[in-house]
Design a protein around this motif. Structure first.
Motif, PDB file in Angstrom:
ATOM      1  N   ILE A 132       0.835  -1.204   0.000  1.00  0.00           N
ATOM      2  CA  ILE A 132       0.000   0.000   0.000  1.00  0.00           C
ATOM      3  C   ILE A 132       0.871   1.256   0.000  1.00  0.00           C
ATOM      4  N   ASP A 133       1.972   1.225   0.745  1.00  0.00           N
ATOM      5  CA  ASP A 133       2.903   2.362   0.742  1.00  0.00           C
ATOM      6  C   ASP A 133       3.473   2.591  -0.660  1.00  0.00           C
ATOM      7  N   ALA A 134       3.800   1.500  -1.356  1.00  0.00           N
ATOM      8  CA  ALA A 134       4.312   1.622  -2.723  1.00  0.00           C
ATOM      9  C   ALA A 134       3.248   2.214  -3.641  1.00  0.00           C
ATOM     10  N   GLU A 135       2.018   1.780  -3.460  1.00  0.00           N
ATOM     11  CA  GLU A 135       0.906   2.305  -4.253  1.00  0.00           C
ATOM     12  C   GLU A 135       0.741   3.809  -4.030  1.00  0.00           C
ATOM     13  N   GLU A 136       0.812   4.223  -2.769  1.00  0.00           N
ATOM     14  CA  GLU A 136       0.668   5.643  -2.437  1.00  0.00           C
ATOM     15  C   GLU A 136       1.762   6.474  -3.108  1.00  0.00           C
ATOM     16  N   GLN A 137       2.985   5.968  -3.089  1.00  0.00           N
ATOM     17  CA  GLN A 137       4.090   6.716  -3.672  1.00  0.00           C
ATOM     18  C   GLN A 137       3.947   6.821  -5.186  1.00  0.00           C
ATOM     19  N   LEU A 138       3.517   5.740  -5.830  1.00  0.00           N
ATOM     20  CA  LEU A 138       3.318   5.782  -7.279  1.00  0.00           C
ATOM     21  C   LEU A 138       2.205   6.759  -7.643  1.00  0.00           C
ATOM     22  N   ALA A 139       1.148   6.775  -6.838  1.00  0.00           N
ATOM     23  CA  ALA A 139       0.059   7.721  -7.091  1.00  0.00           C
ATOM     24  C   ALA A 139       0.554   9.156  -6.959  1.00  0.00           C
ATOM     25  N   ALA A 140       1.519   9.366  -6.064  1.00  0.00           N
ATOM     26  CA  ALA A 140       2.066  10.710  -5.863  1.00  0.00           C
ATOM     27  C   ALA A 140       2.855  11.192  -7.076  1.00  0.00           C
ATOM     28  N   THR A 141       3.286  10.265  -7.943  1.00  0.00           N
ATOM     29  CA  THR A 141       4.012  10.665  -9.154  1.00  0.00           C
ATOM     30  C   THR A 141       3.070  11.158 -10.243  1.00  0.00           C
ATOM     31  N   GLY A 142       1.761  11.008 -10.011  1.00  0.00           N
ATOM     32  CA  GLY A 142       0.790  11.486 -10.985  1.00  0.00           C
ATOM     33  C   GLY A 142       0.014  10.395 -11.688  1.00  0.00           C
ATOM     34  N   VAL A 143       0.322   9.130 -11.396  1.00  0.00           N
ATOM     35  CA  VAL A 143      -0.421   8.025 -12.007  1.00  0.00           C
ATOM     36  C   VAL A 143      -1.771   7.890 -11.306  1.00  0.00           C
ATOM     37  N   ASP A 144      -2.841   7.846 -12.090  1.00  0.00           N
ATOM     38  CA  ASP A 144      -4.178   7.679 -11.529  1.00  0.00           C
ATOM     39  C   ASP A 144      -4.214   6.406 -10.683  1.00  0.00           C
ATOM     40  N   ARG A 145      -4.710   6.530  -9.466  1.00  0.00           N
ATOM     41  CA  ARG A 145      -4.742   5.387  -8.552  1.00  0.00           C
ATOM     42  C   ARG A 145      -5.517   4.208  -9.147  1.00  0.00           C
ATOM     43  N   LYS A 146      -6.506   4.510  -9.983  1.00  0.00           N
ATOM     44  CA  LYS A 146      -7.296   3.441 -10.596  1.00  0.00           C
ATOM     45  C   LYS A 146      -6.477   2.625 -11.590  1.00  0.00           C
ATOM     46  N   LEU A 147      -5.349   3.173 -12.013  1.00  0.00           N
ATOM     47  CA  LEU A 147      -4.505   2.482 -12.985  1.00  0.00           C
ATOM     48  C   LEU A 147      -3.371   1.713 -12.318  1.00  0.00           C
ATOM     49  N   ILE A 148      -3.375   1.680 -10.980  1.00  0.00           N
ATOM     50  CA  ILE A 148      -2.355   0.961 -10.218  1.00  0.00           C
ATOM     51  C   ILE A 148      -3.014  -0.215  -9.506  1.00  0.00           C
ATOM     52  N   GLU A 149      -2.399  -1.370  -9.594  1.00  0.00           N
ATOM     53  CA  GLU A 149      -2.901  -2.547  -8.885  1.00  0.00           C
ATOM     54  C   GLU A 149      -1.760  -3.170  -8.091  1.00  0.00           C
ATOM     55  N   VAL A 150      -1.983  -3.375  -6.797  1.00  0.00           N
ATOM     56  CA  VAL A 150      -0.990  -4.042  -5.954  1.00  0.00           C
ATOM     57  C   VAL A 150      -1.603  -5.339  -5.432  1.00  0.00           C
ATOM     58  N   GLN A 151      -0.803  -6.401  -5.428  1.00  0.00           N
ATOM     59  CA  GLN A 151      -1.303  -7.711  -5.033  1.00  0.00           C
ATOM     60  C   GLN A 151      -0.251  -8.496  -4.265  1.00  0.00           C
ATOM     61  N   ARG A 152      -0.732  -9.456  -3.502  1.00  0.00           N
ATOM     62  CA  ARG A 152       0.157 -10.424  -2.875  1.00  0.00           C
ATOM     63  C   ARG A 152       0.616 -11.431  -3.931  1.00  0.00           C
ATOM     64  N   ALA A 153       1.841 -11.896  -3.801  1.00  0.00           N
ATOM     65  CA  ALA A 153       2.319 -13.002  -4.631  1.00  0.00           C
ATOM     66  C   ALA A 153       2.555 -14.203  -3.721  1.00  0.00           C
ATOM     67  N   TYR A 154       2.149 -15.361  -4.195  1.00  0.00           N
ATOM     68  CA  TYR A 154       2.378 -16.607  -3.474  1.00  0.00           C
ATOM     69  C   TYR A 154       3.210 -17.519  -4.364  1.00  0.00           C
ATOM     70  N   GLN A 155       4.409 -17.856  -3.902  1.00  0.00           N
ATOM     71  CA  GLN A 155       5.249 -18.805  -4.622  1.00  0.00           C
ATOM     72  C   GLN A 155       5.042 -20.169  -3.977  1.00  0.00           C
ATOM     73  N   PHE A 156       4.267 -20.998  -4.633  1.00  0.00           N
ATOM     74  CA  PHE A 156       3.936 -22.281  -4.039  1.00  0.00           C
ATOM     75  C   PHE A 156       5.073 -23.263  -4.287  1.00  0.00           C
ATOM     76  N   SER A 157       6.078 -23.121  -3.426  1.00  0.00           N
ATOM     77  CA  SER A 157       7.261 -23.967  -3.486  1.00  0.00           C
ATOM     78  C   SER A 157       7.691 -24.260  -2.059  1.00  0.00           C
ATOM     79  N   PHE A 158       8.740 -25.065  -1.904  1.00  0.00           N
ATOM     80  CA  PHE A 158       9.169 -25.469  -0.567  1.00  0.00           C
ATOM     81  C   PHE A 158       9.593 -24.268   0.268  1.00  0.00           C
TER      82      PHE A 158
END
Length: 271
Positions: A132-158
């Motif tokens: 969310i902090d990364a999203e906030e900073q990117l939005a501060a650069t002028g990118v519309d928040r609706k055009l930013i998507e942040v997600q969890r990644a799950y690496q299903f490995s050992f």
């Protein structure tokens, strides 16, 4: 490439077993089947140890779900692997999958189909708040928040690795610049945590994919040093722009999608 250059291969991508690194989370059987259906309709890239810098050539990919005798469901695949890459699977204990999922705050909402910047990070190593902090900073650069998507990644490995994934369109990359993107993910990079059973010395991999139609440029920097990452991003604009200016609009098998790796010792992006 002739058929003699390809060899049949089968493997297990993930199972319904709980994964300790993610607090015992597991994938329900219905979701495994849905993932198999989604994979059938997509060009699935394969990499060694989830690293974009180490691609594996695969064709004829087919995903399906089987239930073991102990009742555990497995998401499996069959395909053909290029003979020159076959040793990569032999030298590794298994094949696994990297999946993304919404943050806890976004569970009631659908995916942002119009997003032009997508950032995900392994959930064992990076909390939702860091994304969310990364999203906030990117939005501060002028990118519309609706055009930013942040997600969890799950690496299903050992043992999942500390990885950050950035997917951005070339047009937005030119507008925001590599440094603008780094200013956003720097907040994420600096909030890394070590999960239970994780190696505190494991090196973080930042994987950047820049797409323009059928063409894509992938850049990978592996470091735990913010200064090293900054140097890599300082020169990313030039190397990415050079790739898109020189590559054909419609790539062919003889002109594959490019992967470049940062070599901090020499200060250059290389193959």
């Amino acid at each position: 490439m002739t058929s003699s250059e390809w060899r049949p291969v089968r493997g297990t991508l993930t199972t319904s077993d709980p994964i300790e690194a993610y607090g015992g989370v597991s994938i329900p059987p219905d979701m495994l089947r849905e993932l198999a259906n989604q994979m059938q309709a997509r060009d699935i890239p394969f990499h060694v140890d989830h690293k974009l810098s180490r691609p594996i050539r695969i064709r004829g990919f087919d995903a399906f779900v089987e239930t073991r005798q102990d009742g555990v469901d497995e998401l499996k695949f069959r395909a053909e692997i290029h003979e020159d890459d076959q040793h990569l699977l032999v030298s590794h204990s298994g094949v696994s999958a990297t999946l993304t999922a919404p943050l806890a705050r976004d569970l009631s909402e659908g995916h942002t189909s119009d997003a032009v910047i997508r950032i995900s990070a392994d959930h064992a190593w990076f909390a939702d708040e860091a994304l969310i902090d990364a999203e906030e900073q990117l939005a501060a650069t002028g990118v519309d928040r609706k055009l930013i998507e942040v997600q969890r990644a799950y690496q299903f490995s050992f043992a999942p690795d500390p990885q950050i994934f950035v997917d951005v369109s070339y047009a937005i990359f030119l507008s925001v610049s590599a440094n603008g993107i780094w200013d956003g993910i720097k907040k994420l990079f600096n909030q890394r945590r070590t999960p239970r059973g994780g190696d505190s010395l494991a090196v973080t991999a930042i994987n950047v994919s820049i797409a323009d139609g059928e063409r894509s440029f992938k850049a990978v920097v592996t470091t735990n040093d913010e200064t090293v990452a900054r140097r890599a991003f300082d020169s990313l604009d030039q190397v990415a722009t050079g790739f898109f200016q020189d590559s054909p609009v419609i790539p062919t098998e003889e002109n594959p999608k490019s992967v470049s790796i940062w070599d901090d010792a020499s200060g250059v992006w290389g193959p």
